[in-house]
Design an enzyme around this catalytic site. Structure first.
Site, PDB file in Angstrom:
ATOM      1  N   ARG A 275      -8.520  -9.595   4.830  1.00  0.00           N
ATOM      2  CA  ARG A 275      -7.279  -9.095   4.504  1.00  0.00           C
ATOM      3  C   ARG A 275      -6.291  -9.380   5.632  1.00  0.00           C
ATOM      4  O   ARG A 275      -5.216  -9.187   5.528  1.00  0.00           O
ATOM      5  CB  ARG A 275      -7.368  -7.678   4.460  1.00  0.00           C
ATOM      6  CG  ARG A 275      -7.846  -7.177   3.036  1.00  0.00           C
ATOM      7  CD  ARG A 275      -8.030  -5.640   2.834  1.00  0.00           C
ATOM      8  NE  ARG A 275      -9.082  -5.088   3.586  1.00  0.00           N
ATOM      9  CZ  ARG A 275      -9.376  -3.789   3.833  1.00  0.00           C
ATOM     10  NH1 ARG A 275      -8.256  -2.968   3.567  1.00  0.00           N
ATOM     11  NH2 ARG A 275     -10.389  -3.506   4.577  1.00  0.00           N
TER      12      ARG A 275
ATOM     13  N   TYR B 204      20.902 -26.481  37.139  1.00  0.00           N
ATOM     14  CA  TYR B 204      19.249 -26.751  36.991  1.00  0.00           C
ATOM     15  C   TYR B 204      18.666 -27.216  38.318  1.00  0.00           C
ATOM     16  O   TYR B 204      19.433 -28.171  38.714  1.00  0.00           O
ATOM     17  CB  TYR B 204      19.124 -27.866  35.889  1.00  0.00           C
ATOM     18  CG  TYR B 204      17.823 -28.288  35.787  1.00  0.00           C
ATOM     19  CD1 TYR B 204      16.908 -27.492  35.357  1.00  0.00           C
ATOM     20  CD2 TYR B 204      17.572 -29.445  36.290  1.00  0.00           C
ATOM     21  CE1 TYR B 204      15.489 -27.929  35.014  1.00  0.00           C
ATOM     22  CE2 TYR B 204      15.882 -29.953  36.088  1.00  0.00           C
ATOM     23  CZ  TYR B 204      15.157 -29.055  35.656  1.00  0.00           C
ATOM     24  OH  TYR B 204      14.069 -29.366  35.412  1.00  0.00           O
TER      25      TYR B 204
ATOM     26  N   ALA C 288      32.316 -31.589  46.167  1.00  0.00           N
ATOM     27  CA  ALA C 288      32.033 -31.598  44.398  1.00  0.00           C
ATOM     28  C   ALA C 288      32.270 -32.801  43.866  1.00  0.00           C
ATOM     29  O   ALA C 288      33.014 -33.642  44.266  1.00  0.00           O
ATOM     30  CB  ALA C 288      33.237 -30.428  44.187  1.00  0.00           C
TER      31      ALA C 288
ATOM     32  N   ARG D  15      31.757 -40.216  45.412  1.00  0.00           N
ATOM     33  CA  ARG D  15      32.396 -40.196  43.976  1.00  0.00           C
ATOM     34  C   ARG D  15      33.666 -41.507  44.365  1.00  0.00           C
ATOM     35  O   ARG D  15      34.163 -41.705  45.303  1.00  0.00           O
ATOM     36  CB  ARG D  15      33.238 -38.855  43.800  1.00  0.00           C
ATOM     37  CG  ARG D  15      33.866 -38.402  44.862  1.00  0.00           C
ATOM     38  CD  ARG D  15      34.335 -37.035  44.562  1.00  0.00           C
ATOM     39  NE  ARG D  15      35.295 -36.516  45.511  1.00  0.00           N
ATOM     40  CZ  ARG D  15      35.663 -35.202  46.035  1.00  0.00           C
ATOM     41  NH1 ARG D  15      34.905 -34.271  45.530  1.00  0.00           N
ATOM     42  NH2 ARG D  15      36.532 -34.799  46.807  1.00  0.00           N
TER      43      ARG D  15
END
Length: 456
Positions: A15, A365, A422, A439
């Site tokens: 069952r 992350y 940044a 950068r």
């Protein structure tokens, strides 16, 4: 007096409509058969034999850590046949054997102790655990003599009108004098409609020999067997209520206990507040004075004192004292978060160590990294730990400032007291005390929009 136990766990459980053995379905995070084994052991019965059949290899795999023995029931020919399969386990033993079912996980430790005392002090050769219910339809009735001893057990379909009015029913759990049981098992037969051997026939045999049989009534919920998903849900509800009451008695505040899901092995310290929608699983330990706001899932993790968690997932990790997590943070396995850390919204940490007083406030992350103390991660920082073939490690020293939208390309090392501008993509080691800028230089082309005719 020597005590041992047999747990019947060979049923197919049709069952349940499952490919898994019935007794391995979980109630509050633990397999039903293991709940029964653990409860029996808490009642100081160490010598346990589990009768297995359907899915025997799986049942063995999930119970072998409990240090039990096994007997095999090749065909499911009734409870009497199942106990008969344990005859070799009972051989040369004297004393009392208790019989339980692996699909009835709600029996309590105190009830087992009470049953053994009742059985031994009463001098009974068999004792039946029973329940008094309003509607006994479908259950075997316990018929008593004037003395209070059991006269017989009558199945519902065989009851007279008078016996149908009896509301004391058989639970399917027993104590037996071992020698009386083994002698009687040889005498039971299967000349019934189902062609099965019933353990209840032993009661009739013992009474025929003039031996004493007792019955101990206990609450029905403790005897409830699980034969369907509906009954599994009901068992879960009852067990969850017991767990939550235990924590509240120990000084934990559950704002809405009916909507708080805490598994059996979870530990929670006093003065912790748990809001509804929280799911605490496995071997999770939550310290004192924590606040778990709604809708977090915490599994196999250690949450130290004075931690605040909001709407987050924490798996197989450790969260240090006075740290805040969330909302919407994801702490993946093998992560260690230090003291007074801030893990903010939409932050994911995987297999990493975060030092004390470090702030990772949002949209970041961190994977396969060792992060020092006193660091600050700007929004959008990514530790790029996977090169397409393997995971690589990143080391970040103490008091480092990581600017927004920084990519740290692993393997890489960022030393103490550094600043990263940044928008930088860091591929080389950053020396102690240095500012790293990685950068392209900004170029402004005057009147470019007008020359191209792009003004709207």
């Amino acid at each position: 007096m020597y005590n041992c136990a047999i747990i019947l766990a060979a049923g197919e459980g049709k069952r349940m409509k499952s490919s898994n053995p019935k007794v391995l379905h979980k109630v509050c995070g633990r397999e039903m058969v293991n709940i029964v084994i653990d409860t029996v052991k808490k009642a100081q019965i160490e010598n346990i034999d589990v009768v297995i059949g359907k899915g025997s290899d799986e049942v063995k795999k999930h119970t072998e850590s409990r240090n039990v023995s096994y007997s095999f029931q090749e065909k499911q020919l009734g409870t009497g046949n199942a106990v008969l399969c344990s005859v070799s386990f009972l051989k040369d033993k004297k004393g009392t054997v208790a019989v339980f079912t692996g699909d009835a996980p709600l029996i309590k430790e105190d009830t087992i102790k009470k049953m053994l005392s009742f059985h031994n002090e009463g001098g009974y050769k068999a004792t039946i655990l029973t329940s008094l219910v309003k509607d006994p339809s479908g259950y075997g009735r316990i018929i008593r003599e004037k003395s209070g001893e059991v006269s017989k057990i009558v199945e519902h379909k065989d009851c007279s009108e008078e016996e149908l009015r009896v509301n004391e029913i058989n639970s399917g759990m027993y104590c037996f004098d071992i020698e009386s049981l083994t002698e009687s098992l040889d005498k039971i037969h299967n000349d019934n409609a189902q062609g099965e051997y019933y353990l209840t026939d032993v009661i009739e045999i013992l009474k025929g020999q003039g031996k004493k049989v007792g019955a101990l009534p206990i609450p029905f919920e403790e005897t409830m067997g699980v034969n369907s998903r509906v009954q599994l849900s009901e068992a879960e509800r009852i067990m969850r209520k017991r767990i939550n009451i235990k924590h509240m008695k120990n000084g934990v505040t559950l704002i809405d206990a009916d909507n708080t899901y805490i598994e059996l092995d979870v530990k929670i310290g006093k003065d912790t507040i748990v809001y509804p929608g929280n799911v605490l699983q496995g071997n999770t330990v939550v310290g004192e004075n924590c606040t778990l706001y709604p809708n977090s899932r915490i599994q196999n993790s250690v949450i130290q004192n004075n931690v605040t968690i909001q709407s987050s997932v924490i798996l197989d990790s450790t969260i240090g004292e006075s740290t805040t997590v969330g909302p919407f943070a994801y702490i993946r396995p093998e992560s260690t978060i230090g003291k007074s850390v801030r893990i903010g919204d939409f932050v994911e940490v995987k297999k990493s160590t975060i030092g004390d007083k470090t702030k990772v406030s949002h949209l970041t992350y961190i994977g396969d990294a060792e992060v020092g103390s006193g660091c600050n991660f700007g929004c959008g920082t990514v530790v790029v730990n996977y090169d397409g073939r393997k995971k690589n490690k990143t080391l970040i020293g103490n008091n480092s400032f990581i600017g927004c939208n920084t990519n740290l390309i692993s393997p890489v090392k960022v030393n103490d007291d550094t600043y990263i501008a940044a928008g930088s993509t860091i591929t080389d080691e950053v020396p102690e005390g240095a500012l790293a800028v990685a950068r392209a230089r900004q170029i402004n082309k005057e009147n470019w929009v007008y020359k191209k005719g792009l003004k709207k």
